[in-house]
Design an enzyme around this catalytic site. Structure first.
Site, PDB file in Angstrom:
ATOM      1  N   HIS A 281       0.853  -1.187   0.000  1.00 17.76           N
ATOM      2  CA  HIS A 281       0.000   0.000   0.000  1.00 17.76           C
ATOM      3  C   HIS A 281       0.894   1.244   0.000  1.00 17.76           C
ATOM      4  O   HIS A 281       1.886   1.281   0.721  1.00 17.76           O
ATOM      5  CB  HIS A 281      -0.905  -0.012   1.244  1.00 17.76           C
ATOM      6  CG  HIS A 281      -1.844   1.158   1.269  1.00 17.76           C
ATOM      7  ND1 HIS A 281      -2.952   1.235   0.455  1.00 17.76           N
ATOM      8  CD2 HIS A 281      -1.809   2.322   1.975  1.00 17.76           C
ATOM      9  CE1 HIS A 281      -3.570   2.386   0.677  1.00 17.76           C
ATOM     10  NE2 HIS A 281      -2.897   3.059   1.591  1.00 17.76           N
TER      11      HIS A 281
ATOM     12  N   ASP B 290      -6.619  -2.582   4.070  1.00 17.69           N
ATOM     13  CA  ASP B 290      -5.284  -2.032   4.367  1.00 17.69           C
ATOM     14  C   ASP B 290      -4.916  -2.174   5.849  1.00 17.69           C
ATOM     15  O   ASP B 290      -4.342  -1.256   6.456  1.00 17.69           O
ATOM     16  CB  ASP B 290      -5.193  -0.560   3.910  1.00 17.69           C
ATOM     17  CG  ASP B 290      -5.373  -0.426   2.398  1.00 17.69           C
ATOM     18  OD1 ASP B 290      -4.944  -1.331   1.670  1.00 17.69           O
ATOM     19  OD2 ASP B 290      -5.965   0.567   1.950  1.00 17.69           O
TER      20      ASP B 290
HETATM   21  C1  GAR Z   1       0.825   0.664  -6.202  1.00 19.04           C
HETATM   22  O1  GAR Z   1       1.208   1.981  -5.891  1.00 19.04           O
HETATM   23  C2  GAR Z   1       0.244  -0.022  -4.986  1.00 19.04           C
HETATM   24  O2  GAR Z   1       0.878   0.351  -3.789  1.00 19.04           O
HETATM   25  C3  GAR Z   1      -1.170   0.489  -5.006  1.00 19.04           C
HETATM   26  O3  GAR Z   1      -1.539   0.448  -6.357  1.00 19.04           O
HETATM   27  C4  GAR Z   1      -0.364   0.656  -7.155  1.00 19.04           C
HETATM   28  C5  GAR Z   1      -0.268  -0.468  -8.148  1.00 19.04           C
HETATM   29  O4  GAR Z   1       0.766  -0.231  -9.061  1.00 19.04           O
HETATM   30  N1  GAR Z   1      -2.048  -0.325  -4.187  1.00 19.04           N
HETATM   31  C6  GAR Z   1      -3.039   0.159  -3.466  1.00 19.04           C
HETATM   32  O5  GAR Z   1      -3.332   1.334  -3.434  1.00 19.04           O
HETATM   33  C7  GAR Z   1      -3.782  -0.878  -2.639  1.00 19.04           C
HETATM   34  N2  GAR Z   1      -4.604  -0.258  -1.649  1.00 19.04           N
HETATM   35  P1  GAR Z   1       1.332  -1.407  -9.961  1.00 19.04           P
HETATM   36  O6  GAR Z   1       0.131  -2.052 -10.655  1.00 19.04           O
HETATM   37  O7  GAR Z   1       2.217  -0.713 -10.946  1.00 19.04           O
HETATM   38  O8  GAR Z   1       2.066  -2.367  -9.095  1.00 19.04           O
END
Ligand code: GAR
Length: 217
Positions: A111, A147
């Site tokens: 997260h 989370d």
């Molecule tokens: C990342 O920043 C992750 O931390 C976030 O989504 C993005 C996915 O990027 N996750 C959340 O916000 C979960 N609550 P990615 O698809 O490039 O890995």
């Protein structure tokens, strides 16, 4: 080496998946990805998996009457793959209590904030609105609440005065790509013990950057 088998759940871009794929390519990394599941058929991350020769599955949430039946389908793909650990990497669905309990202590999430601050989908906007000077990212064991769960690895990342959401997200994402492989390694090497909903991590002989803060072991 007996490598921990992991299944990765994604919804989109898949840059954290890519970081895990890169980590697993090292011969001494103690885990391997056996399956990537997306709830979106057009998730960019599916291409990263295919290029790396990893099995993929699409489980489109709209085709299931409720959360648990969707989760049961994901569960059956994971079981067939032999996955022992589930990594949520930008997976934007809340998993049911049924799934989280069925995989208790074997589901982890990343997260983009220093949890328990700024839960939810707009963590970067929340950090900017709150005026914090430091934000970061967290890898944690998943519990049914969004989370929430024992924290494995965190990295602190500065928030600059002129940051917009995209600038902050890009800076935090770089830290995510270091933290997620580290957390998987700690689990694969059985360095994590959960006491009273807190993760105690044995960091002996593990190198971590100066802004990365696993719990002291
Ligand atoms: C990342 O920043 C992750 O931390 C976030 O989504 C993005 C996915 O990027 N996750 C959340 O916000 C979960 N609550 P990615 O698809 O490039 O890995």
């Amino acid at each position: 080496m007996n490598r921990l088998k992991i299944g990765v759940l994604i919804s989109g871009r898949g840059s954290n998946l890519q970081a895990l794929i890169a980590a697993c390519a090292a011969p001494d990394f103690p885990a391997e990805i056996v399956l990537v599941v997306s709830n979106k058929p057009d998730a960019q991350g599916l291409d990263h998996a295919r290029v790396a020769g990893i099995d993929t599955a699409v489980v489109a949430h709209g085709e299931y009457p409720d959360r648990e039946s969707f989760d049961r389908e994901i569960d059956s793909h994971l079981k067939s793959s032999g996955a022992e650990l589930v990594c949520l990497a930008g997976f934007m669905r809340l998993l049911s209590s049924w799934f989280v309990e069925a995989w208790r202590d074997r589901v982890v999430n990343i997260h983009p904030s220093l949890l328990p601050a700024f839960k939810g989908v707009d963590a970067h906007a929340q950090a900017i609105a709150a005026g914090v000077r430091l934000s970061g990212c967290t890898v944690h064991i998943v519990r049914p609440e969004m989370d929430a769960g024992p924290i494995l690895v965190q990295a602190a990342v500065p928030v600059m005065p002129d940051d917009d959401e995209d600038a902050l997200a890009a800076r935090i994402l770089e830290a995510e790509h270091t933290c997620y492989p580290l957390a998987v390694r700690l689990l694969a090497e059985n360095r994590v013990t959960i006491f009273d909903e807190t993760a105690v991590v044995d960091m002996e002989n593990v190198a971590a950057g100066p802004l990365i803060h696993p719990q002291p072991g």
